[in-house]
Design a protein around this motif. Structure first.
Motif: not given
Length: 538
Positions: A330-342
């Motif tokens: 995805v465009v920003s995988p780190v943002l996805m990871a941060a959101q995934k862990i809440g």
């Protein structure tokens, strides 16, 4: 069997024979080398403010190496090529980059000038090779600034729209020209220019013109912030890591040569290598470094590389452990990871760190470009106005302004897709010539040149292996990247023979010495008695 040293001695003798032939008489004028003693004398001059310490130099390296690519590259490389084995890709890429770092570290103590690899090549391979490398670096750094500033504009827009929920007019973020990667052709976008990209480039240019110390201070703050942000992400992710996300560590190849498997891992290694580039920027501020801290250059090069490698590998472990690799494209995988862990606060922090990273990379690249232009102009190979110094601030203001204006034009008019293809091949070319220069230095002059860094001691393995790998990686570049690089270098050859060769200070100084020597020899030949030999300085 002949040993390597025996082969090198034979080759050296053969080279000496060629130099005296007609081929040598044609080539020799192109291989005039800047005497290293003369370079050391130049280094002693107080051209720039000598205020940078070890921490400043390490921050310059980290500012150039750690860009926003870490926040995108790891996820895309894992999803598209390597899977969890992207961790190993960064380890292997780190080893390859270490070879270049070692060569740069040793050369930086032998040739401590602002021209970086351009100056290294001038001292070891001659003027023509140095010109080609300098010409290559001119395009490489301008493209890098334009590319990074385009990315900066996109990240700022995403911050406002996705995180702060503020609409940003898209028309001011589009370049005037578009690039179709499928048809490999330009097209009109219907927009005017990428205004934010141009603004950030010009703002950083003014900062560099005003004061190098202020620029370095800003870079230090940015580097501290982005390193802390990466560390926060790594440690915040530890308790959310799932072991099954690392399995299978090397996914089965899906039929394509680069889609997973061992071949995919090596493809990701090629991409990861470019995440380590930038430590060579430290050598461009050699003349801004405190005289008592000459050893700080190699220490800073290796330290910035080592810190980056540790952060990259730790980042890979955390990101892959939190999010399955097949979801990271995805465009920003780190943002996805941060959101995934809440942790939404972490998402904002990472986004700000990405913007800060791009800012520091652009800042360092403008500084690097200005120092290379200054060095080439100071040697007479480029117009003299690029070597002018802002007396009160001790900055190369004309070279800096020239770099900023050209970069801003590129950034505002050309698309990011087109720019991304050009920069990497130039970096590899410069690495190859530095490895070759170190090999030549060890082969021909190692016993005569004083240098304080020599690790590993006098081995040929590092420059030979590093040079071969650089050539192989250049070979992996796309056909169009090679063609554009070739066209730019061909233009450089024309410019050299029409301008640089005629204006070269080294060449003109040599001609004056030869003229005086001929006059002196002719006078002595007509004298009945020659009692002594005299030397007349030019």
């Amino acid at each position: 069997m002949f040993g390597l040293r025996t082969i090198l001695v034979c080759a050296k003798n053969r080279f000496s024979t060629i130099k005296t032939s007609w081929v040598g008489r044609v080539i020799h004028p192109l291989t005039l080398m800047m005497p290293i003693d003369q370079m050391h004398d130049e280094n002693e001059k107080e051209v720039f403010k000598r205020t940078l310490n070890l921490f400043d130099l390490i921050a310059v390296g980290l500012g150039a190496i750690i860009g926003a690519g870490i926040f995108v590259l790891v996820g895309n490389a894992a999803a598209d090529f390597a899977g969890p084995a992207v961790i190993l890709s960064f380890v292997l890429a780190g080893f390859v980059a270490l070879l270049a770092a070692l060569s740069f570290a040793e050369m930086s103590t032998m040739v401590p000038l602002a021209g970086s690899s351009y100056s290294f090549t001038y001292a070891t391979m001659g003027e023509f090779a140095a010109w080609l490398l300098g010409w290559d670096l001119i395009l490489e750094n301008v493209i890098a600034v334009a590319l990074v500033s385009n990315g900066w504009a996109l990240y700022v827009r995403t911050l406002f729209t996705d995180t702060l929920h503020v609409n940003v007019e898209e028309s001011i973020l589009k370049s005037w020209i578009g690039w179709n990667q499928t048809t490999e052709s330009f097209n009109r976008t219907g927009f005017a220019l990428n205004l934010p990209a141009a603004i950030i480039v010009l703002a950083l240019t003014l900062l560099l013109v005003y004061d190098i110390n202020g620029s370095v201070f800003v870079n230090n703050i940015i580097v501290i912030f982005k390193v802390v942000a990466i560390l926060i992400f790594i440690f915040a992710s530890i308790k959310f890591i799932k072991k099954e996300n690392y399995e299978p560590f090397i996914p089965k190849n899906e039929g394509s040569s680069n889609k997973f498997g061992v071949s995919g891992m090596f493809r990701a290694t090629t991409l990861a290598f470019f995440a380590y580039t930038g430590f060579d920027g430290i050598t461009t501020v050699a003349q801004d470094t405190k005289k008592s801290s000459r050893n700080n250059l190699p220490i800073a090069i290796l330290s910035s590389f080592g810190i980056s490698a540790v952060l990259y590998i730790g980042f890979c472990l955390a990101l892959i452990g939190v999010v399955p690799y097949d979801q990271l494209g995805v465009v920003s995988p780190v943002l996805m990871a941060a959101q995934k862990i809440g942790m939404n606060w972490l998402a904002i922090t990472i986004h700000l760190a990405a913007i800060a990273s791009l800012t520091s990379v652009a800042l360092i690249n403008i500084m690097v470009e200005s120092k290379i232009l200054y060095s080439m102009a100071n040697d007479g190979l480029l117009p003299e106005f690029l070597a002018l110094i802002y007396e009160t601030r001790r900055t190369p203001y004309t070279a800096t302004i020239f770099t900023g204006v050209i970069s801003a034009i590129f950034a505002s008019l050309l698309p990011i897709e087109f720019l991304s293809e050009i920069s990497s091949i130039g970096t590899l070319f410069s690495y190859f010539l530095v490895h070759a220069g170190l090999f030549i230095m060890r082969w021909t002059k190692n016993k005569d040149v004083k240098h304080s860094f020599n690790f590993p001691s006098r081995t040929y393995v590092i420059p030979i292996l590093g040079g071969i790998i650089s050539i192989l990686l250049m070979h992996t570049m796309s056909k169009w990247a090679k063609m554009r690089f070739g066209v730019w270098m061909a233009v450089g050859v024309i410019v050299y023979f029409l301008y640089g060769r005629k204006k070269s200070k080294l060449r003109n100084r040599k001609k004056k010495i030869e003229t005086v020597t001929n006059i002196f020899d002719t006078t002595n030949a007509n004298d009945s008695i020659v009692s002594k030999t005299e030397t007349y300085p030019i």
